[in-house]
Design a protein around this motif. Structure first.
Motif, mmCIF file in Angstrom:
data_model
loop_
_atom_site.group_PDB
_atom_site.id
_atom_site.type_symbol
_atom_site.label_atom_id
_atom_site.label_comp_id
_atom_site.label_asym_id
_atom_site.label_seq_id
_atom_site.Cartn_x
_atom_site.Cartn_y
_atom_site.Cartn_z
ATOM 1 N N SER A 130 11.014 11.509 7.808
ATOM 2 C CA SER A 130 12.063 10.607 7.311
ATOM 3 C C SER A 130 11.531 9.167 7.265
ATOM 4 O O SER A 130 10.742 8.761 8.120
ATOM 5 C CB SER A 130 13.297 10.676 8.207
ATOM 6 O OG SER A 130 12.961 10.360 9.536
ATOM 7 N N GLY A 131 11.956 8.456 6.251
ATOM 8 C CA GLY A 131 11.608 7.037 6.139
ATOM 9 C C GLY A 131 10.176 6.751 5.764
ATOM 10 O O GLY A 131 9.676 5.651 6.002
ATOM 11 N N THR A 132 9.480 7.716 5.153
ATOM 12 C CA THR A 132 8.071 7.481 4.807
ATOM 13 C C THR A 132 7.856 7.253 3.304
ATOM 14 O O THR A 132 6.726 7.231 2.833
ATOM 15 C CB THR A 132 7.177 8.652 5.284
ATOM 16 O OG1 THR A 132 7.725 9.882 4.786
ATOM 17 C CG2 THR A 132 7.103 8.702 6.799
ATOM 18 N N LYS A 164 0.857 -1.195 0.000
ATOM 19 C CA LYS A 164 0.000 0.000 0.000
ATOM 20 C C LYS A 164 0.888 1.238 0.000
ATOM 21 O O LYS A 164 1.966 1.227 0.584
ATOM 22 C CB LYS A 164 -0.836 0.023 1.282
ATOM 23 C CG LYS A 164 -2.166 -0.706 1.195
ATOM 24 C CD LYS A 164 -2.919 -0.540 2.496
ATOM 25 C CE LYS A 164 -3.657 0.796 2.531
ATOM 26 N NZ LYS A 164 -4.452 0.963 3.747
ATOM 27 N N ARG A 189 17.820 8.013 10.348
ATOM 28 C CA ARG A 189 18.465 6.858 9.685
ATOM 29 C C ARG A 189 17.965 5.562 10.309
ATOM 30 O O ARG A 189 18.199 4.476 9.783
ATOM 31 C CB ARG A 189 19.994 6.907 9.782
ATOM 32 C CG ARG A 189 20.731 8.017 9.044
ATOM 33 C CD ARG A 189 20.177 8.301 7.686
ATOM 34 N NE ARG A 189 19.235 9.403 7.732
ATOM 35 C CZ ARG A 189 18.166 9.493 6.933
ATOM 36 N NH1 ARG A 189 17.872 8.573 6.050
ATOM 37 N NH2 ARG A 189 17.336 10.531 7.030
ATOM 38 N N GLN A 243 2.989 9.220 -0.525
ATOM 39 C CA GLN A 243 2.865 8.633 -1.865
ATOM 40 C C GLN A 243 1.434 8.806 -2.388
ATOM 41 O O GLN A 243 1.215 9.179 -3.539
ATOM 42 C CB GLN A 243 3.247 7.150 -1.815
ATOM 43 C CG GLN A 243 4.743 6.938 -1.579
ATOM 44 C CD GLN A 243 5.116 5.540 -1.136
ATOM 45 O OE1 GLN A 243 4.258 4.673 -0.931
ATOM 46 N NE2 GLN A 243 6.409 5.295 -0.938
HETATM 47 N N1 LIG Z 1 4.607 1.800 0.113
HETATM 48 C C1 LIG Z 1 5.620 1.193 0.694
HETATM 49 N N2 LIG Z 1 5.470 -0.036 1.245
HETATM 50 C C2 LIG Z 1 6.513 -0.637 1.873
HETATM 51 N N3 LIG Z 1 7.751 -0.097 2.019
HETATM 52 C C3 LIG Z 1 7.947 1.131 1.494
HETATM 53 C C4 LIG Z 1 6.901 1.830 0.795
HETATM 54 N N4 LIG Z 1 7.404 3.013 0.388
HETATM 55 C C5 LIG Z 1 8.692 3.052 0.789
HETATM 56 N N5 LIG Z 1 9.028 1.927 1.456
HETATM 57 C C6 LIG Z 1 10.348 1.623 2.081
HETATM 58 O O1 LIG Z 1 10.504 2.546 3.144
HETATM 59 C C7 LIG Z 1 11.871 2.858 3.316
HETATM 60 C C8 LIG Z 1 12.045 4.367 3.411
HETATM 61 O O2 LIG Z 1 11.749 4.974 2.168
HETATM 62 P P1 LIG Z 1 12.569 6.233 1.628
HETATM 63 O O3 LIG Z 1 14.030 5.961 1.717
HETATM 64 O O4 LIG Z 1 12.010 6.612 0.323
HETATM 65 O O5 LIG Z 1 12.174 7.321 2.729
HETATM 66 P P2 LIG Z 1 12.287 8.896 2.646
HETATM 67 O O6 LIG Z 1 10.948 9.438 2.955
HETATM 68 O O7 LIG Z 1 12.936 9.318 1.387
HETATM 69 O O8 LIG Z 1 13.252 9.165 3.894
HETATM 70 P P3 LIG Z 1 14.381 10.288 4.128
HETATM 71 O O9 LIG Z 1 13.661 11.564 4.441
HETATM 72 O O10 LIG Z 1 15.145 9.783 5.299
HETATM 73 O O11 LIG Z 1 15.194 10.375 2.882
HETATM 74 C C9 LIG Z 1 12.610 2.241 2.144
HETATM 75 O O12 LIG Z 1 13.278 1.073 2.581
HETATM 76 C C10 LIG Z 1 11.518 1.890 1.161
HETATM 77 O O13 LIG Z 1 11.855 0.753 0.402
#
Ligand SMILES: Nc1ncnc2c1ncn2[C@@H]1O[C@H](COP(=O)(O)OP(=O)(O)OP(=O)(O)O)[C@@H](O)[C@H]1O
Length: 487
Positions: free
Chosen positions: A124-126, A98, A421, A103
């Motif tokens: 972060s990490g979303t 999902k 991180r 997103q």
């Molecule tokens: N819809 C999803 N379902 C499952 N896992 C996901 C999904 N979207 C992203 N992820 C996983 O979540 C993790 C974090 O994603 P991402 O690195 O894009 O975060 P970010 O928002 O860019 O964080 P940051 O601000 O730290 O750069 C990654 O390992 C990614 O593969």
């Protein structure tokens, strides 16, 4: 304006690597064929936490994604977002079931026509990377060989490590798009020569990309999308900001401009609006920025030497999962590494002071789990996605610089990115900040006030208790995992 030299890309020579997802090159460290890589390429290849049949986190993740207050929440499915079937297939190999909130919100705005600019913020990490990569992949026209070999999208990131990580994500998400060719534009070692960017998407650092356009190694005329990841840092950082502006001036005027970051301090946000005019906006309040799964702690240290001793005491915990130790300068990263290694500990360091190929080797071994403890500077504070990181240590509190001088003012954004991180996409993590003098204590207090978060003190008079408390938090994920499995 922060001007920490660590985050500036190394100037000088150029490097590039062109990879076709449909033609894996086994020697390419960012290639999808390496099953042990983490981060960008992790979910598809078996990041232990997100991959089936790890029923545990899947259960937990679906709970989080069903909670409207969680940043991972969404009502829609990826299918609802109108993505191409081949891209959906890529997502399903990554076990993305999902979309997250960012997103779900960003993709319709990004993919609508005529294209509109976007300034997007999310914790972060979303999953911001997937948000911009899905838009880029959706907008590519790969119908002829010439189109496949002409850059249509340019993604800029502040460091080589982040650029390479994004390449890994595109390789996996786009693996079923026939004719997709990805170019990596990061500084090369001094003896390497750049080859032409004959590819559909370029991911790189701004200085190298700008140089490549100038030297006609990259043709910018077919570009349709420009993405700045960690956009606030890219626009605000001395050097990087100028390079981004110059790169933008060299590409067609009508490109869609997409800016993403977890943080957008007010002055950069205003500027971002000029860089990406008439943009759609997704924003957060600064109290919303801290990630719930990250337990924030601090440790009183009476001196610099006690900081070191406490770090050594923590070593057992650092290796429960993987951990990142952030220090202020390159020199102290190297010094701490040397000292710990001499005392028999296994640690690695990565700073901006070494050649690219060496940096690549260190980050790759950290991603694979071969190196579990990484000492670094702000160069790795942003974007790096290694799901096994359960502990982050702020050996030195991140601090603003002005004219190359320390200011005793906390660098709020960097604090948030550093602790981010860990605790990625619903995981749990611990962040410990060391405080050894009044200035550092003051800075930590300001950080607490700024984000309206609680940073608890660790009582170091009983190390067994410290260990137990931190272990309990780190292992919480597993505890829930076991619970989910037996139920
Ligand atoms: N819809 C999803 N379902 C499952 N896992 C996901 C999904 N979207 C992203 N992820 C996983 O979540 C993790 C974090 O994603 P991402 O690195 O894009 O975060 P970010 O928002 O860019 O964080 P940051 O601000 O730290 O750069 C990654 O390992 C990614 O593969």
């Amino acid at each position: 304006m922060s001007d920490n030299p660590e985050t500036a890309p190394a100037a000088g020579s150029l490097a590039d690597r062109i990879t076709k997802p449909d033609e894996p090159k086994p020697t390419d460290p960012s290639n999808v064929s390496n099953p042990k890589e983490d981060g960008a390429s992790a979910p598809a290849q078996g990041s232990p936490d997100l991959e089936e049949p790890d029923y545990t986190v899947a259960v937990k993740l679906s709970d989080l994604q069903a909670d409207p207050n969680n940043p991972l929440y969404s009502v829609k499915s990826f299918e609802d977002l109108g993505l191409d079937a081949r891209i959906l297939k890529g997502l399903s190999t990554m076990n993305f079931r999902k979309p997250s909130k960012v997103q779900e919100r960003a993709l319709p705005l990004l993919m609508s026509n005529p294209p509109k600019n976007l300034v997007g913020q999310s914790q972060s990490g979303t999953g911001k990377t997937a948000a911009f990569v899905l838009n880029v992949l959706s907008r590519l026209d790969l119908s002829t060989e010439q189109l496949q070999m002409t850059p249509q999208a340019l993604i800029l990131a502040p460091t080589r490590e982040l650029a390479r990580q994004i390449v890994g994500v595109i390789q996996i998400m786009g693996q079923f798009l026939e004719g997709l060719v990805i170019g990596t534009a990061v500084p090369a070692d001094s003896n390497a020569r750049p080859s032409k960017m004959d590819c559909s998407v370029v991911v790189g650092t701004p200085g190298t990309v700008q140089d490549m356009i100038k030297k006609r190694i990259m043709n910018p005329t077919g570009l349709k999308v420009l993405v700045l990841d960690e956009a606030d840092n890219m626009l605000d950082q001395q050097g990087l900001g100028d390079q981004c502006i110059r790169a933008k001036a060299m590409i067609p005027r009508n490109v869609q401009i997409v800016l993403f970051s977890a943080t957008f301090p007010a002055h950069v946000y205003r500027y971002a609006g000029k860089f990406a005019p008439d943009a759609n906006e997704i924003t957060l309040q600064h109290e919303e920025l801290t990630v719930e799964g990250i337990k924030q702690l601090y440790m009183d240290c009476s001196s610099d030497e006690e900081k070191y001793q406490n770090l050594v005491q923590l070593y057992g915990l650092l290796t429960v999962g993987s951990s990142i130790i952030f220090v202020r300068t390159r020199a102290s990263a190297v010094e701490i590494e040397k000292r710990m290694v001499a005392e028999g500990h296994t640690v690695a360091s990565l700073t901006g002071g070494v050649e690219g190929s060496q940096r690549d080797a260190v980050i790759d071994s950290f991603r694979s789990g071969e190196a579990k403890v990484l000492i670094t500077t702000n160069v790795l504070a942003r974007g790096i996605d290694v799901s096994t990181v359960s502990l982050v240590v702020n050996y030195d509190i991140p601090e603003e610089y002005s004219g190359g001088q320390r200011t005793n003012t906390p660098d709020y954004q960097t604090y948030l990115h550093r602790i981010g991180r860990t605790g990625r996409f619903g995981r749990i993590g611990v962040a410990i900040s060391f405080v050894s003098n009044r200035n550092e204590w003051e800075m930590l207090r300001k950080i607490q006030d700024h984000f309206q978060c609680i940073i608890d003190r660790i009582d170091t008079s009983d190390w067994d208790e410290v260990e137990e408390m931190i272990k309990k938090t780190i292992k919480n994920t597993r505890a829930q995992a076991n619970f989910a499995q037996v139920n």
